[in-house]
Design a protein around this motif. Structure first.
Motif, PDB file in Angstrom:
ATOM      1  N   LEU A 182       0.831  -1.211   0.000  1.00  0.00           N
ATOM      2  CA  LEU A 182       0.000   0.000   0.000  1.00  0.00           C
ATOM      3  C   LEU A 182       0.859   1.252   0.000  1.00  0.00           C
ATOM      4  O   LEU A 182       0.472   2.282  -0.568  1.00  0.00           O
ATOM      5  CB  LEU A 182      -0.937  -0.010   1.210  1.00  0.00           C
ATOM      6  CG  LEU A 182      -1.928  -1.176   1.285  1.00  0.00           C
ATOM      7  CD1 LEU A 182      -2.809  -1.049   2.528  1.00  0.00           C
ATOM      8  CD2 LEU A 182      -2.780  -1.233   0.023  1.00  0.00           C
ATOM      9  N   ALA A 183       2.034   1.182   0.648  1.00  0.00           N
ATOM     10  CA  ALA A 183       2.953   2.323   0.634  1.00  0.00           C
ATOM     11  C   ALA A 183       3.435   2.588  -0.789  1.00  0.00           C
ATOM     12  O   ALA A 183       3.545   3.752  -1.213  1.00  0.00           O
ATOM     13  CB  ALA A 183       4.135   2.053   1.562  1.00  0.00           C
ATOM     14  N   PHE A 184       3.714   1.509  -1.535  1.00  0.00           N
ATOM     15  CA  PHE A 184       4.107   1.688  -2.932  1.00  0.00           C
ATOM     16  C   PHE A 184       2.960   2.277  -3.755  1.00  0.00           C
ATOM     17  O   PHE A 184       3.188   3.111  -4.644  1.00  0.00           O
ATOM     18  CB  PHE A 184       4.548   0.355  -3.534  1.00  0.00           C
ATOM     19  CG  PHE A 184       5.978  -0.005  -3.256  1.00  0.00           C
ATOM     20  CD1 PHE A 184       7.011   0.753  -3.775  1.00  0.00           C
ATOM     21  CD2 PHE A 184       6.292  -1.103  -2.469  1.00  0.00           C
ATOM     22  CE1 PHE A 184       8.334   0.428  -3.516  1.00  0.00           C
ATOM     23  CE2 PHE A 184       7.615  -1.440  -2.210  1.00  0.00           C
ATOM     24  CZ  PHE A 184       8.640  -0.672  -2.734  1.00  0.00           C
ATOM     25  N   VAL A 185       1.742   1.866  -3.455  1.00  0.00           N
ATOM     26  CA  VAL A 185       0.589   2.434  -4.159  1.00  0.00           C
ATOM     27  C   VAL A 185       0.471   3.925  -3.862  1.00  0.00           C
ATOM     28  O   VAL A 185       0.269   4.745  -4.770  1.00  0.00           O
ATOM     29  CB  VAL A 185      -0.708   1.700  -3.761  1.00  0.00           C
ATOM     30  CG1 VAL A 185      -1.924   2.432  -4.322  1.00  0.00           C
ATOM     31  CG2 VAL A 185      -0.689   0.258  -4.255  1.00  0.00           C
ATOM     32  N   ALA A 186       0.612   4.297  -2.571  1.00  0.00           N
ATOM     33  CA  ALA A 186       0.504   5.708  -2.188  1.00  0.00           C
ATOM     34  C   ALA A 186       1.583   6.545  -2.876  1.00  0.00           C
ATOM     35  O   ALA A 186       1.309   7.621  -3.420  1.00  0.00           O
ATOM     36  CB  ALA A 186       0.619   5.843  -0.667  1.00  0.00           C
ATOM     37  N   ALA A 187       2.824   6.042  -2.861  1.00  0.00           N
ATOM     38  CA  ALA A 187       3.905   6.772  -3.520  1.00  0.00           C
ATOM     39  C   ALA A 187       3.672   6.842  -5.024  1.00  0.00           C
ATOM     40  O   ALA A 187       3.956   7.857  -5.667  1.00  0.00           O
ATOM     41  CB  ALA A 187       5.243   6.095  -3.222  1.00  0.00           C
ATOM     42  N   GLY A 188       3.120   5.761  -5.598  1.00  0.00           N
ATOM     43  CA  GLY A 188       2.833   5.749  -7.024  1.00  0.00           C
ATOM     44  C   GLY A 188       1.763   6.758  -7.408  1.00  0.00           C
ATOM     45  O   GLY A 188       1.836   7.377  -8.474  1.00  0.00           O
ATOM     46  N   VAL A 189       0.766   6.939  -6.541  1.00  0.00           N
ATOM     47  CA  VAL A 189      -0.284   7.931  -6.803  1.00  0.00           C
ATOM     48  C   VAL A 189       0.306   9.339  -6.826  1.00  0.00           C
ATOM     49  O   VAL A 189      -0.014  10.163  -7.694  1.00  0.00           O
ATOM     50  CB  VAL A 189      -1.402   7.817  -5.749  1.00  0.00           C
ATOM     51  CG1 VAL A 189      -2.349   9.011  -5.843  1.00  0.00           C
ATOM     52  CG2 VAL A 189      -2.177   6.516  -5.934  1.00  0.00           C
ATOM     53  N   VAL A 190       1.179   9.624  -5.850  1.00  0.00           N
ATOM     54  CA  VAL A 190       1.836  10.938  -5.813  1.00  0.00           C
ATOM     55  C   VAL A 190       2.618  11.165  -7.098  1.00  0.00           C
ATOM     56  O   VAL A 190       2.560  12.238  -7.709  1.00  0.00           O
ATOM     57  CB  VAL A 190       2.780  11.041  -4.600  1.00  0.00           C
ATOM     58  CG1 VAL A 190       3.570  12.350  -4.631  1.00  0.00           C
ATOM     59  CG2 VAL A 190       1.982  10.955  -3.304  1.00  0.00           C
ATOM     60  N   VAL A 219       6.000  -7.285  -6.357  1.00  0.00           N
ATOM     61  CA  VAL A 219       7.197  -7.758  -5.650  1.00  0.00           C
ATOM     62  C   VAL A 219       7.021  -7.653  -4.149  1.00  0.00           C
ATOM     63  O   VAL A 219       7.352  -8.584  -3.398  1.00  0.00           O
ATOM     64  CB  VAL A 219       8.442  -6.967  -6.108  1.00  0.00           C
ATOM     65  CG1 VAL A 219       9.615  -7.209  -5.159  1.00  0.00           C
ATOM     66  CG2 VAL A 219       8.843  -7.378  -7.509  1.00  0.00           C
ATOM     67  N   SER A 220       6.502  -6.531  -3.665  1.00  0.00           N
ATOM     68  CA  SER A 220       6.357  -6.359  -2.214  1.00  0.00           C
ATOM     69  C   SER A 220       5.370  -7.368  -1.632  1.00  0.00           C
ATOM     70  O   SER A 220       5.573  -7.881  -0.521  1.00  0.00           O
ATOM     71  CB  SER A 220       5.919  -4.923  -1.891  1.00  0.00           C
ATOM     72  OG  SER A 220       4.692  -4.612  -2.526  1.00  0.00           O
ATOM     73  N   LEU A 221       4.308  -7.675  -2.369  1.00  0.00           N
ATOM     74  CA  LEU A 221       3.349  -8.679  -1.894  1.00  0.00           C
ATOM     75  C   LEU A 221       3.988 -10.067  -1.848  1.00  0.00           C
ATOM     76  O   LEU A 221       3.776 -10.835  -0.895  1.00  0.00           O
ATOM     77  CB  LEU A 221       2.123  -8.702  -2.804  1.00  0.00           C
ATOM     78  CG  LEU A 221       1.137  -7.534  -2.654  1.00  0.00           C
ATOM     79  CD1 LEU A 221       0.076  -7.589  -3.742  1.00  0.00           C
ATOM     80  CD2 LEU A 221       0.494  -7.553  -1.264  1.00  0.00           C
ATOM     81  N   VAL A 222       4.778 -10.400  -2.862  1.00  0.00           N
ATOM     82  CA  VAL A 222       5.410 -11.717  -2.914  1.00  0.00           C
ATOM     83  C   VAL A 222       6.442 -11.869  -1.800  1.00  0.00           C
ATOM     84  O   VAL A 222       6.470 -12.879  -1.082  1.00  0.00           O
ATOM     85  CB  VAL A 222       6.066 -11.950  -4.291  1.00  0.00           C
ATOM     86  CG1 VAL A 222       6.995 -13.163  -4.250  1.00  0.00           C
ATOM     87  CG2 VAL A 222       4.997 -12.154  -5.355  1.00  0.00           C
TER      88      VAL A 222
END
Length: 492
Positions: free
Chosen positions: A61-69, A294-297
């Motif tokens: 979710l942190a990667f998703v948040a950074a990706g949205v920014v 990758v982070s989920l795996v």
């Protein structure tokens, strides 16, 4: 100080024979550049650190948040890069919309961002290569392994040589750089896909429980206990929990740095109005999907509390009894980080070149090579300086400066889109940021929020660097600016 350089003048400057860059890049080249620089230290290293210390399995979710920014900023970059296809990225965009002093501010900021980013990644690459050498019985002397390996004093020979080699490649030509990058990116993406596909067979559902661990107060002195928001809003920093995801996002943001570098190559693109948006948005989308997977795996393969901080992907496979995959990942990381260094160095030299062409830095650096049509003078100067920095300096504590510098550039570019829409509504925009001013305002707010989550020490160092930049501006750049001169005095 707030004089602006028109878009038309910026484009005319690119047509002067002595200062003209060769147009050779396609949309595919730009996308490869973006993927090549985005997939690097962040995914190979930060995943373990953030999962273990701040977010747990919710690192995805942190990667998703950074990706949205980054996506909000990318929409703004795409409009500017297709409208003002000139080297310099955020610096050039700011000059056309917000004025010279703002352009200088962002240019000086980008010089720091790309220089430190290149050096940090070069040192990381050196570590991976030394690890691979150790596996086959080749050991580098401690004195040539860098400060960290030799108790505070040493010279990182591998990092030094890497930067010099990449400097030579960039001098020869950006198309050669694109071909080298394409080969290395193919290897790197293959390694990431191996992690995702092979690792998915070793996932244990129990490792995802709890997906968002309970919030805890970070220990004093850990680096996580001093975000600026605590001082401004009374926000109590936490590791894990929902707020821990946002703290993690401000750190994994480093993993996305790179798509903005694509914009620095606008002047060397054959059809920038069409290809720049494709390259910027395409590379960001590809990498966000890979990062989340990758982070989920990795957090599914090994419990987040047991993940390695230095090499989480490789060590997760070792922990499940598959050292072959671990060796493959280490090799891919070492190969892949070479493109990160090269493209950051490319971005650095293009910003420096654009500032020099405008007179804000010595014009000596704005002459292109007569054969290769590359900005060889700033490339050689900066390459040598960064090689020395990478060889002698341990830059782990300064890595967050790269984050704050990039986020600051995002803020300026988003504001520039709003201003230029009002001041020059007549400009042809091959790509238009949707929902202006809502998207740019959201980009500013999201970038500022991540900046506020960075440690106060980072703000202090950033402030010192910018203060030094203003001294240079008022002592030299303001008086030598081409925009402030007229007639023959404004010519080279």
């Amino acid at each position: 100080m707030f004089r602006t350089k028109t878009v038309e003048q910026s484009i005319r400057d690119t047509e002067e024979p002595e200062h003209e860059l060769k147009k050779s890049l396609s949309a595919l080249d730009l996308t490869v550049f973006g993927v090549g620089v985005i997939i690097g230290t962040g995914i190979f290293v930060l995943t373990g650190k953030v999962a273990k210390e701040t977010a747990g399995p919710a690192t995805a979710l942190a990667f998703v948040a950074a990706g949205v920014v980054c996506a909000l900023a990318a929409l703004c970059y795409a409009e500017f890069a297709s409208t003002v296809p000139v080297a310099g990225s955020a610096y050039t965009f700011s000059y056309a919309s917000l004025g010279e002093v703002v352009a200088w501010t962002i240019g000086w900021d980008l010089v720091l961002e790309f220089a430190l980013g290149t050096a940090v990644v070069a040192v990381g690459w050196s570590g991976y290569v030394r690890s691979l050498m150790d596996n086959i019985g080749w050991n580098m002397p401690e004195a040539l392994s860098g400060p960290e390996a030799s108790d505070g004093f040493g010279f990182d020979l591998l990092a030094f040589v890497l930067v010099l080699l990449l400097t030579a490649i960039l001098v020869v030509g950006v198309k050669l750089s694109a071909r080298v990058t394409a080969l290395v990116v193919a290897i790197k993406v293959t390694v990431v896909l191996i992690v995702i596909i092979a690792g998915s067979f070793f996932i244990k559902a129990d490792n995802y429980s709890p997906f968002i661990p309970d919030a805890v107060t970070p220990p004093a002195g850990s680096g996580w206990d001093a975000p600026l928001v605590q001082l401004m809003f009374g926000y109590e920093p936490t590791n894990f929990g929902v707020m821990g995801i946002f703290t993690a996002a401000s750190v994994v943001f480093f993993a996305f740095i790179g798509f903005d570098v694509v914009a620095t190559a606008a002047e060397e693109t054959k059809l920038p109005q069409r290809d720049m948006p494709r390259g910027i948005l395409g590379s960001l989308l590809i990498c966000t999907v890979l990062y989340v997977a990758v982070s989920l795996v990795v957090t599914g393969m090994q419990h987040y509390s047991e993940l390695s901080v230095s090499a989480p992907l490789a060590d997760a496979f070792k922990a499940t009894g598959h050292p072959f995959y671990a060796g493959t990942i280490s090799f891919g990381a070492a190969v892949g980080l070479t493109t990160v260094c090269m493209i950051l160095l490319l971005g650095q030299t293009r910003v420096f070149f654009a500032m020099s062409r405008d007179g804000l830095l010595p014009r000596f650096f704005s002459v292109t090579h007569p054969k290769f049509r590359t900005p060889y003078r700033p490339t050689i100067l900066l390459g040598v300086l960064i090689a020395i920095i990478a060889g002698f300096t341990s830059l782990e504590e300064l890595a967050t400066l790269v984050n704050i510098g990039t986020l600051f550039a995002f803020v300026v570019v988003a504001l520039g889109v709003i201003v230029l829409r009002r001041t020059r509504p007549d400009l042809h925009r091959a790509f238009r940021t949707p929902w202006v001013p809502v998207v740019p305002i959201l980009s500013v707010a999201a970038s500022l929020w991540l900046m506020l989550n960075l440690p106060a020490e980072t703000w202090l160092r950033f402030g010192i660097w910018m203060a030094l930049g203003y001294i240079v501006y008022f002592a030299y750049s303001r008086g030598h600016s081409r925009l402030g001169r007229t007639g023959e005095d404004a010519k080279y």
